[in-house]
Design a protein around this motif. Structure first.
Motif, PDB file in Angstrom:
ATOM      1  N   THR A 129       0.829  -1.209   0.074  1.00  0.00           N
ATOM      2  CA  THR A 129      -0.078  -0.039  -0.139  1.00  0.00           C
ATOM      3  C   THR A 129       0.940   1.109   0.015  1.00  0.00           C
ATOM      4  O   THR A 129       1.927   1.506   0.920  1.00  0.00           O
ATOM      5  CB  THR A 129      -0.771  -0.097   1.266  1.00  0.00           C
ATOM      6  N   GLU A 131       0.643   5.426   0.625  1.00  0.00           N
ATOM      7  CA  GLU A 131      -0.255   6.457   0.767  1.00  0.00           C
ATOM      8  C   GLU A 131       0.490   7.614   0.794  1.00  0.00           C
ATOM      9  O   GLU A 131       1.758   7.998   1.266  1.00  0.00           O
ATOM     10  CB  GLU A 131      -0.546   6.163   2.273  1.00  0.00           C
ATOM     11  N   LYS A 164      -4.381  10.178   0.161  1.00  0.00           N
ATOM     12  CA  LYS A 164      -4.641   9.396  -1.095  1.00  0.00           C
ATOM     13  C   LYS A 164      -4.022   8.094  -1.165  1.00  0.00           C
ATOM     14  O   LYS A 164      -2.852   8.041  -0.665  1.00  0.00           O
ATOM     15  CB  LYS A 164      -3.907  10.093  -2.454  1.00  0.00           C
ATOM     16  N   LYS A 165      -4.714   6.989  -0.983  1.00  0.00           N
ATOM     17  CA  LYS A 165      -3.991   5.680  -0.683  1.00  0.00           C
ATOM     18  C   LYS A 165      -4.251   4.888  -2.274  1.00  0.00           C
ATOM     19  O   LYS A 165      -5.382   4.700  -2.591  1.00  0.00           O
ATOM     20  CB  LYS A 165      -4.647   4.911   0.150  1.00  0.00           C
ATOM     21  N   LYS A 166      -3.028   4.133  -2.438  1.00  0.00           N
ATOM     22  CA  LYS A 166      -3.264   3.002  -3.529  1.00  0.00           C
ATOM     23  C   LYS A 166      -2.698   1.630  -2.985  1.00  0.00           C
ATOM     24  O   LYS A 166      -1.648   1.598  -2.444  1.00  0.00           O
ATOM     25  CB  LYS A 166      -2.325   3.545  -4.543  1.00  0.00           C
ATOM     26  N   LYS A 167      -3.725   0.566  -3.161  1.00  0.00           N
ATOM     27  CA  LYS A 167      -3.381  -0.791  -2.617  1.00  0.00           C
ATOM     28  C   LYS A 167      -2.972  -1.639  -4.014  1.00  0.00           C
ATOM     29  O   LYS A 167      -3.767  -1.561  -4.958  1.00  0.00           O
ATOM     30  CB  LYS A 167      -4.411  -1.411  -1.791  1.00  0.00           C
ATOM     31  N   LYS A 168      -2.199  -2.468  -3.745  1.00  0.00           N
ATOM     32  CA  LYS A 168      -1.638  -3.355  -4.794  1.00  0.00           C
ATOM     33  C   LYS A 168      -1.976  -4.790  -4.306  1.00  0.00           C
ATOM     34  O   LYS A 168      -1.486  -5.121  -3.506  1.00  0.00           O
ATOM     35  CB  LYS A 168      -0.292  -3.082  -5.302  1.00  0.00           C
ATOM     36  N   TYR A 177      -5.397  -3.236  -8.354  1.00  0.00           N
ATOM     37  CA  TYR A 177      -5.013  -1.805  -7.948  1.00  0.00           C
ATOM     38  C   TYR A 177      -6.382  -1.364  -7.365  1.00  0.00           C
ATOM     39  O   TYR A 177      -7.186  -1.012  -7.940  1.00  0.00           O
ATOM     40  CB  TYR A 177      -4.458  -0.791  -8.819  1.00  0.00           C
ATOM     41  N   HIS A 178      -6.220  -0.586  -6.007  1.00  0.00           N
ATOM     42  CA  HIS A 178      -7.620  -0.089  -5.403  1.00  0.00           C
ATOM     43  C   HIS A 178      -7.034   1.231  -5.013  1.00  0.00           C
ATOM     44  O   HIS A 178      -6.216   1.418  -4.031  1.00  0.00           O
ATOM     45  CB  HIS A 178      -8.083  -0.996  -4.156  1.00  0.00           C
ATOM     46  N   ASP A 179      -7.814   2.484  -5.331  1.00  0.00           N
ATOM     47  CA  ASP A 179      -7.493   3.796  -5.160  1.00  0.00           C
ATOM     48  C   ASP A 179      -8.391   4.272  -4.035  1.00  0.00           C
ATOM     49  O   ASP A 179      -9.839   3.855  -4.160  1.00  0.00           O
ATOM     50  CB  ASP A 179      -7.485   4.559  -6.154  1.00  0.00           C
ATOM     51  N   GLU A 180      -8.214   4.855  -2.955  1.00  0.00           N
ATOM     52  CA  GLU A 180      -8.982   5.436  -2.153  1.00  0.00           C
ATOM     53  C   GLU A 180      -8.509   6.972  -1.675  1.00  0.00           C
ATOM     54  O   GLU A 180      -7.396   7.193  -1.641  1.00  0.00           O
ATOM     55  CB  GLU A 180      -8.818   4.883  -0.620  1.00  0.00           C
ATOM     56  N   HIS A 181      -9.715   7.860  -1.638  1.00  0.00           N
ATOM     57  CA  HIS A 181      -9.072   9.012  -1.065  1.00  0.00           C
ATOM     58  C   HIS A 181     -10.181   9.344   0.203  1.00  0.00           C
ATOM     59  O   HIS A 181     -11.247   8.913   0.187  1.00  0.00           O
ATOM     60  CB  HIS A 181      -9.893  10.059  -1.989  1.00  0.00           C
TER      61      HIS A 181
END
Length: 197
Positions: A129, A131, A164-168, A177-181
């Motif tokens: 992840t 961030e 702003k988070k990006k999970k792989k 890939y999952h993007d979260e704000h």
């Protein structure tokens, strides 16, 4: 880890001309390590503070921390941030070491990386992840004078985290890939040793 330490050294090199041509200047920071077998834990901070007109100061800090397991399948959490800050000292004095209480506003620019390890259940396996966050806030604190040139500062206060988070992850051989704000509340607390140049 060495990448972040190189950035700190580069920042310190850029600070040299500023240090050479100013007075009432403070170098600040700390180094913490946890000497436990099988665990990697280190925190490193470096920065400077410049005092203006006895009551005001501007400072900038750079922080790096890493925590994780030394095992082959262990997870690692690394954190790197840059923090500019303005402070108001309630007691008028030309030396911040002699001032007791202060209030400040700050902004943190933070990059966190979490690498997952160990045994994970389920079809979807977490890989890492990343961030990025922008964290403005307020602090109150106190300086404790240790000598004519050294003091210890302690502080705490609330902050607001714009994240702003990006999970792989990987599922059946496919990378996802999952993007979260998000906007989250947070707390800034800590201490630093400071040395007057």
């Amino acid at each position: 880890m060495f990448e972040y330490i190189q950035r700190m050294m580069l920042m310190f090199a850029f600070m040299q001309p500023l240090i050479a041509y100013t007075q009432d200047h403070y170098l600040k920071g700390k180094v913490l390590a946890l000497p436990v077998k099988g665990i990697s834990a280190v925190a490193l901070s470096v920065g400077f503070e410049k005092n203006y007109h006895g009551r005001h100061s501007a400072s900038a800090m750079m922080h790096f921390s890493q925590f994780g397991s030394n095992d082959y399948d262990g997870s690692v959490h690394a954190n790197f941030k840059i923090c500019p800050e303005y402070r108001y000292y309630f007691k008028h004095n030309t030396q911040p070491a002699s001032k007791k209480y202060f209030m400040g506003i700050f902004t943190e620019f933070t990059r966190c990386v979490q690498k997952y390890g160990g045994e994970q259940g389920g079809p979807e396996i977490k890989l890492h992840t990343r961030e990025l966050s922008f964290d403005p806030g307020l602090i109150i604190g106190k300086n404790f004078k240790l000598s004519s040139r050294w003091h210890l500062e302690m502080y705490a206060g609330p902050k607001c985290r714009f994240v702003k988070k990006k999970k792989k992850t990987i599922n059946a051989g496919n990378y996802l890939y999952h993007d979260e704000h998000s906007i989250k509340p947070g707390i800034k607390t800590g201490f630093n040793f400071a040395f007057r140049i």
